[in-house]
Design an enzyme around this catalytic site. Structure first.
Site: not given
Ligand code: FAD
Length: 422
Positions: A11, A169, A298
């Site tokens: 995200f 869920e 995150d």
């Molecule tokens: C089962 C579940 C249900 C959820 N439900 C909700 C909800 O209902 N409402 C809500 O608001 N939030 C929800 N969340 C939380 C939400 O999905 C996260 O807060 C959000 O995805 C965080 O976004 P992000 O971009 O920080 O990380 P992420 O979406 O986790 O993306 C991280 C990306 O980094 C990549 N990556 C990781 N390490 C490396 C590396 N070393 N090199 C290259 N790429 C890498 C991964 O492949 C991934 O594509 C939920 C999470 C889960 C797991």
């Protein structure tokens, strides 16, 4: 032209990329992700419980960003940073940057018991969702052919650890499956007699919601046959069961939805981390002493107005991705950076069909209204028109027929265990 490298197409990373992609004459952007797809994690539990297919909630990052000619998408894993030379180290080449945005997300924490993972998979990736689905469906198949009643009971026992939104869920969805989708399909067993236990170490489930709403969620879960055990810390897990306090539950299906810990990368960087391993960022989301390196979503630890770290939620990640991208644009125009301020638009959790809770501060909903809002928000935010359309149709169909369409068992567990989940 400034080169901006983004690690992670979740995200936060995707949001930053979409903004920077509009400045094709000013910035060259490289987005690196270890997977080729953006994953809509909030609906992962639906894949794990056979409601949706993998491709309904995952879209190739390359196709999402294809209209931005200044963005290159690479599949690869970031392994380290050479801070002195502004260079990202990856598993296949080094990439020089002017600005770096880290948005790698988190993984589950087993609180120092990483050996539990093989007995109790978490739910963060598509591979894990498919493994959970395989375990749930296989457990019913084993129960159906088993003559010994105590073994049958063991196969028909499911334990979900963690009473946050993901655990609720998952447990609710398994409850629905046993009460509606599977009920006519077996001859030797009665799926309705399945024992589902949701285990939470704290005093109540959904602790980020107010106590009335978490009581309502508990009652809704109980209606679906889920037993909710609070103040119940897990002491061990093995391949035949789980110990909760001093009680042993015989089961082969334990699912993990508790705790977070940061990815390995953070430990290698030598920067300030909180107790979960998230990178502590400054008020503009940059890392102390490295103001051209930002962390979003995150992976970052940013404290809100109340002094507590912001929760791991998609709106936090999206808003942080926006703030960072806009600050890079501002800096390029010789304007000062803006501090990050989180605007909390509310929280929702779903328990099952027509059962959810929603908290928008002064407005709180439960039951059908909350569930309908949850449905609307998830359809709205899922990436790509095709996904929205197909998910909407699938949900309507399953609402009317009580069927779960994606009940195929793939025996691919060897791949799950070979692959490191970090
Ligand atoms: C089962 C579940 C249900 C959820 N439900 C909700 C909800 O209902 N409402 C809500 O608001 N939030 C929800 N969340 C939380 C939400 O999905 C996260 O807060 C959000 O995805 C965080 O976004 P992000 O971009 O920080 O990380 P992420 O979406 O986790 O993306 C991280 C990306 O980094 C990549 N990556 C990781 N390490 C490396 C590396 N070393 N090199 C290259 N790429 C890498 C991964 O492949 C991934 O594509 C939920 C999470 C889960 C797991």
């Amino acid at each position: 032209m400034k080169h901006i490298v983004i690690v992670g197409g979740g995200f936060a990373g995707l949001q930053a990329a979409k903004i920077l992609g509009k400045y094709k004459n000013t910035f060259k952007v490289t987005l690196l992700d270890k997977n080729n797809h953006h994953l809509f994690q909030p609906l992962l539990y639906q894949v794990a419980t056979a409601g949706l297919s993998q491709s309904d909630i995952a879209v190739p990052i390359r196709s999402i960003l294809s209209k931005f000619r200044n963005i290159s998408v690479l599949q690869g894993t970031a392994t380290d940073i050479d801070f002195e030379n502004n260079r990202l180290i990856t598993d296949y080449k080094n990439i020089d940057f002017d600005y770096l945005i880290l948005a790698c997300g988190v993984k589950h924490s087993y609180f120092g018991n990483s050996d539990w993972e093989k007995f109790a998979p978490g739910l963060k990736t598509l591979e894990q969702a498919m493994e959970i689905r395989r375990r749930i469906l296989s457990a019913f198949e084993k129960a159906e052919r088993e003559q010994n009643l105590s073994k049958r009971k063991k196969y028909q026992t499911f334990v979900v650890v963690g009473g946050g939104p993901t655990g609720v869920e998952l447990a609710g969805s398994i409850g629905e499956m046993t009460r509606y989708a599977l009920v006519k399909d077996f001859r030797s067993i009665d799926p309705k007699l399945t024992r589902i236990i949701l285990i939470e170490a704290g005093e109540r489930i959904l602790s980020s919601f107010n106590p009335n709403q978490s009581s309502r969620a508990t009652r809704d879960l109980e209606k679906l046959g889920v037993q909710v055990w609070t103040s119940s810390p897990v002491s061990t897990i093995d391949d035949t069961g789980i110990m909760v306090d001093n009680e042993r539950i015989e089961t082969e299906t334990v699912l993990w939805a508790a705790g977070i810990s940061a990815t390995e990368l953070n430990n290698r960087l030598g920067v300030d981390l909180n107790r979960h391993g998230q990178i502590i960022v400054q008020d503009d989301l940059s890392i102390k002493n490295h103001n051209n390196i930002f962390v979003a979503g995150d992976q970052a630890c940013f404290c809100g107005k109340d002094g507590n770290p912001l929760p791991c939620l998609s709106p936090v990640a999206i808003q942080q991705g926006t703030n960072i991208a806009k600050n890079i644009v501002r800096e390029n125009k010789k304007l000062s950076r803006k501090k990050f301020k989180y605007r909390n638009k509310g929280a929702m959790a779903t328990i099952g069909k027509s059962k959810a809770i929603a908290d928008f501060g002064f407005l709180k909903f439960q039951g059908f209204t909350a569930w309908f809002l949850w449905l609307f928000v998830h359809i709205y935010f899922i990436t790509g028109f095709n996904n929205r359309f197909f998910i909407f149709i699938k949900w309507c169909t399953s609402y009317i027929t009580n069927k779960k369409g994606a009940r195929i068992i793939l025996n691919n567990s060897w791949r799950f265990f070979d692959k490191k989940t970090d």
